[in-house]
Motif scaffolding. Structure first.
Motif, short mmCIF file in Angstrom:
data_model
loop_
_atom_site.label_atom_id
_atom_site.label_comp_id
_atom_site.label_asym_id
_atom_site.label_seq_id
_atom_site.Cartn_x
_atom_site.Cartn_y
_atom_site.Cartn_z
N ASP A 22 0.78 -1.11 0.04
CA ASP A 22 0.04 0.06 -0.13
C ASP A 22 1.05 1.22 -0.07
O ASP A 22 2.06 1.11 -0.22
CB ASP A 22 -1.08 -0.05 1.17
CG ASP A 22 -0.32 0.19 2.46
OD1 ASP A 22 0.95 0.29 2.77
OD2 ASP A 22 -0.99 -0.24 3.64
N ALA A 23 0.19 2.64 0.28
CA ALA A 23 1.12 3.53 0.22
C ALA A 23 2.26 3.68 1.23
O ALA A 23 2.91 4.56 1.13
CB ALA A 23 0.00 4.82 0.14
N ASN A 24 2.21 3.02 2.24
CA ASN A 24 3.15 3.03 3.16
C ASN A 24 4.01 1.84 2.99
O ASN A 24 4.89 1.70 4.03
CB ASN A 24 2.49 2.90 4.50
CG ASN A 24 1.80 4.17 4.86
OD1 ASN A 24 2.01 5.25 4.60
ND2 ASN A 24 0.76 4.10 5.89
N ALA A 57 -3.33 1.54 3.53
CA ALA A 57 -3.00 2.76 3.30
C ALA A 57 -2.93 3.49 1.84
O ALA A 57 -2.66 2.61 0.88
CB ALA A 57 -1.71 3.16 3.85
N TRP A 58 -3.90 4.49 1.68
CA TRP A 58 -3.94 4.91 0.24
C TRP A 58 -3.80 6.65 0.24
O TRP A 58 -4.29 7.15 1.11
CB TRP A 58 -5.32 4.27 -0.11
CG TRP A 58 -5.41 4.63 -1.77
CD1 TRP A 58 -4.52 4.55 -2.79
CD2 TRP A 58 -6.68 5.32 -2.41
NE1 TRP A 58 -4.93 4.97 -4.02
CE2 TRP A 58 -6.32 5.31 -3.96
CE3 TRP A 58 -7.86 5.89 -1.83
CZ2 TRP A 58 -7.43 5.97 -4.74
CZ3 TRP A 58 -8.89 6.28 -2.97
CH2 TRP A 58 -8.19 6.47 -4.16
N ARG A 59 -3.32 6.98 -0.70
CA ARG A 59 -3.09 8.44 -1.05
C ARG A 59 -3.75 8.57 -2.33
O ARG A 59 -3.38 8.32 -3.43
CB ARG A 59 -1.43 8.68 -1.21
CG ARG A 59 -1.45 10.26 -1.41
CD ARG A 59 0.09 10.56 -1.50
NE ARG A 59 1.16 9.64 -0.59
CZ ARG A 59 1.89 8.81 -0.75
NH1 ARG A 59 1.98 8.32 -2.14
NH2 ARG A 59 2.63 8.08 0.10
N ALA A 68 -0.94 15.93 -0.16
CA ALA A 68 -1.66 14.65 -0.44
C ALA A 68 -1.47 13.66 0.84
O ALA A 68 -0.62 12.89 1.18
CB ALA A 68 -0.10 13.97 -1.53
N GLU A 69 -2.48 13.58 1.45
CA GLU A 69 -2.70 12.94 2.55
C GLU A 69 -2.81 11.41 2.51
O GLU A 69 -3.43 11.25 1.25
CB GLU A 69 -3.99 13.49 3.31
CG GLU A 69 -4.13 14.93 3.80
CD GLU A 69 -5.32 15.24 4.42
OE1 GLU A 69 -5.61 15.18 5.46
OE2 GLU A 69 -6.18 15.67 3.45
N THR A 70 -2.48 10.49 3.24
CA THR A 70 -2.44 9.20 3.15
C THR A 70 -3.48 8.75 4.39
O THR A 70 -3.03 9.41 5.68
CB THR A 70 -1.00 8.62 3.26
OG1 THR A 70 -0.28 9.00 2.10
CG2 THR A 70 -1.16 7.01 3.32
N TYR A 149 -10.57 8.99 3.92
CA TYR A 149 -11.18 9.42 2.50
C TYR A 149 -12.18 8.45 2.01
O TYR A 149 -11.95 7.25 2.40
CB TYR A 149 -9.81 9.42 1.48
CG TYR A 149 -10.00 9.74 0.08
CD1 TYR A 149 -10.15 10.77 -0.42
CD2 TYR A 149 -10.54 8.61 -0.62
CE1 TYR A 149 -10.64 11.13 -1.61
CE2 TYR A 149 -10.92 8.55 -1.90
CZ TYR A 149 -10.65 10.08 -2.38
OH TYR A 149 -11.13 10.04 -3.78
N HIS A 150 -13.16 8.95 1.64
CA HIS A 150 -14.22 8.26 0.91
C HIS A 150 -14.31 7.99 -0.35
O HIS A 150 -14.22 7.22 -1.29
CB HIS A 150 -15.51 8.49 1.45
CG HIS A 150 -15.89 7.86 2.88
ND1 HIS A 150 -15.04 8.45 3.88
CD2 HIS A 150 -16.65 7.08 3.27
CE1 HIS A 150 -15.49 7.61 5.26
NE2 HIS A 150 -16.41 6.89 4.69
N CYS A 151 -14.53 9.37 -1.32
CA CYS A 151 -14.43 9.41 -2.62
C CYS A 151 -14.09 10.89 -2.92
O CYS A 151 -14.11 11.88 -2.13
CB CYS A 151 -15.85 8.88 -3.09
SG CYS A 151 -17.40 9.63 -2.84
#
Length: 157
Positions: A22-24, A57-59, A68-70, A149-151
């Motif tokens: 994932d992003a991490n 984890a997603w950005r 750019a929050e993760t 984050y949802h969409c």
């Protein structure tokens, strides 16, 4: 104005379902849904009780930068498909009484003054209001309790 709600892209979901980092840099965690508050970011439906899902984890940005929050997201462990969305109709997985809305510009930077906690029933009107601002190109919808984050919402083509 017509609004389109944009989920996590299928390529990212497939990447995570395949066990890729994932992003991490971690593999997604697999869990079993209790049926409460497990919104899939790919199909924008809730993961039903007893179904497997992933936490990763997603950005949701195309570039990395200060804005750019993760954060953590959930998605069905198996491939899922979003139902064709009706323009301006909130995705079914938005079930809390309120959410954070935040406007972003073309460079994916927060447009200051656009953020706020908005009641569920007022979200479509607030998104339309934000998207009328020339600098706002997209609106992110996040949990007001956990900031997940949802969409995102964008003007429909």
């Amino acid at each position: 104005m017509h609004i389109k709600f944009v989920p996590m892209d299928h390529a990212t979901a497939a990447h995570l379902r395949g066990g890729a980092p994932d992003a991490n840099g971690n593999p997604p965690e697999q869990k079993i849904s209790d049926g409460l508050g497990v919104p899939c970011r790919c199909c924008m439906k809730s993961v039903s009780k007893g179904e497997p899902y992933l936490v990763a984890a997603w950005r949701p940005f195309t570039k990395t930068h200060a804005y750019a929050e993760t954060g953590p997201v959930f998605l069905h462990a198996e491939a899922c498909t979003a139902e064709p969305a009706q323009q301006g109709v909130l995705p079914a997985f938005l079930q809390n009484p309120d959410y954070i809305l935040r406007g972003y510009d073309a460079d994916e930077r927060i447009v200051y003054g656009t953020g706020g906690v908005i009641r569920l029933e007022a979200i479509p009107a607030r998104i339309e209001e934000l998207l009328k601002e020339p600098s706002v190109k997209a609106v992110h919808i996040r949990s007001s309790r956990n900031n997940c984050y949802h969409c995102r919402a964008v003007p429909a083509d």
